[in-house]
Design a protein around this motif. Sequence first.
Motif, PDB file in Angstrom:
ATOM      1  N   THR A  39      34.242 -14.967  12.088  1.00 28.23           N
ATOM      2  CA  THR A  39      33.096 -14.674  11.631  1.00 28.23           C
ATOM      3  C   THR A  39      33.525 -13.861  10.328  1.00 28.23           C
ATOM      4  O   THR A  39      34.632 -13.644  10.057  1.00 28.23           O
ATOM      5  CB  THR A  39      32.486 -13.535  12.452  1.00 28.23           C
ATOM      6  OG1 THR A  39      33.237 -12.272  12.574  1.00 28.23           O
ATOM      7  CG2 THR A  39      31.973 -14.136  13.774  1.00 28.23           C
ATOM      8  N   GLU A  40      32.822 -13.274   9.427  1.00 33.40           N
ATOM      9  CA  GLU A  40      32.945 -12.529   8.414  1.00 33.40           C
ATOM     10  C   GLU A  40      33.918 -11.355   8.689  1.00 33.40           C
ATOM     11  O   GLU A  40      34.879 -11.017   8.120  1.00 33.40           O
ATOM     12  CB  GLU A  40      31.747 -11.888   7.486  1.00 33.40           C
ATOM     13  CG  GLU A  40      32.142 -11.203   6.458  1.00 33.40           C
ATOM     14  CD  GLU A  40      30.680 -10.473   5.684  1.00 33.40           C
ATOM     15  OE1 GLU A  40      30.959  -9.842   4.456  1.00 33.40           O
ATOM     16  OE2 GLU A  40      29.674 -10.945   6.188  1.00 33.40           O
ATOM     17  N   ILE A  73      29.797  -5.263   5.661  1.00 32.29           N
ATOM     18  CA  ILE A  73      29.633  -6.612   6.510  1.00 32.29           C
ATOM     19  C   ILE A  73      28.127  -6.560   6.840  1.00 32.29           C
ATOM     20  O   ILE A  73      27.640  -5.855   7.539  1.00 32.29           O
ATOM     21  CB  ILE A  73      30.478  -6.722   7.471  1.00 32.29           C
ATOM     22  CG1 ILE A  73      32.066  -6.775   7.135  1.00 32.29           C
ATOM     23  CG2 ILE A  73      29.972  -7.715   8.522  1.00 32.29           C
ATOM     24  CD1 ILE A  73      33.101  -6.921   8.325  1.00 32.29           C
TER      25      ILE A  73
END
Length: 384
Positions: free
Chosen positions: A120-121, A261
Amino acid sequence: MIEDRMPYHDEKEWEEYVAKLSDLYLKIEEVFRLRDKLLEEAGDRTVDALIRENKIWEYVLFGGLNEKGYIEENGLARFYSEILGFGISEDDLKRIVSYLKEGIDIESASSNVTPKLRGTEFTKLIASMKKKLMGIFDALEREPPKTSEVSFSSPVAGVKAVAELLSVAKQLLPLHNPLSMFIISIRSTPRFYLEGIYTRLFTDEVQELLSKYGISLRDIVSPDLPLEQEKKKRTVVGLEPRTVGHRIYEVIFDCYQLFQIRGMENFFRIEDEFEKYLVVYSERLKNTIPLDELKDVYGALTSIGYSYGNRFNSLVVQQPFRVYEIDTQISGGYLRPKSGWQKELSYTEFIAFIAPLSFCGFATLDRASEKEVKCRVIMGWDKK
């Protein structure tokens, strides 16, 4: 005085700073250990088998699932899937929901479905941070701190681990840590400006201390002037690439990125820490830079369009702030913009304008070649 709040000449303070970097590394490692624990305990078993064994898995995989068949924005399952990268695929979840709507119980509906782990980021960012921190410890000839075993005994264990990481990261941001502010201020700033604020910075004693912690300065941009003394004074100095100091600079901006994020705000009470920083320092800059006296430099910078979609060191810059970039060539005591603004700029006026911006982290200067300078700067403070 600013120098009184910047203990850059105190070895004890640098030791404590390295300890804070170690704390950050530990929290990152704990998140990865917990993530690995999830995969280890899940193994290759199907969701129905996991739920029958322990109801924790129902919270992790379906927490926040509403009657309409989707996970709420702050649902626990969305946290594990979108932040930690552990969960059920979107297609599998749709199929399970369709069965639930037909009255089938969740265990039967989720048979033959296996949870997966993906990047994921968030996990990609902290993996990059871990690598940089390991580079710092290696350069300082120190062992990375060891983590203890983690347990997955609560469905909110993942949330707690990330919350602790965010807390430690926040303590390394410039508004909370004077040595981080110091690192930001020496990234690429005219020597005369640093000498005026940090009166001990260029002494042999302090340079030796900073060198011990991998913080070294190099000449980035020098004017084309015949007098060596004036040339040295107006030279832009900054952190040597691939050194501990420069890696710390990158880690600080990575810490800012944690608070940008997408979706993180759904699970934690956080703000965009970089935007907060820009707002705080805008007033100082507005009262420091005489725009009327340096209108040519101001005009040259603001005549250039937005760069990189309004990003600065990978961070999103929100309105009213905006990012500009200007490429120039040094010729004598002048800078010639390579595009846009056609008028020559006085080198002295240019660095007089840029100095407080670069000191506060609103600008960076880099040498593209011996006579070419690339400048990126955040504007918008002039409008607030």
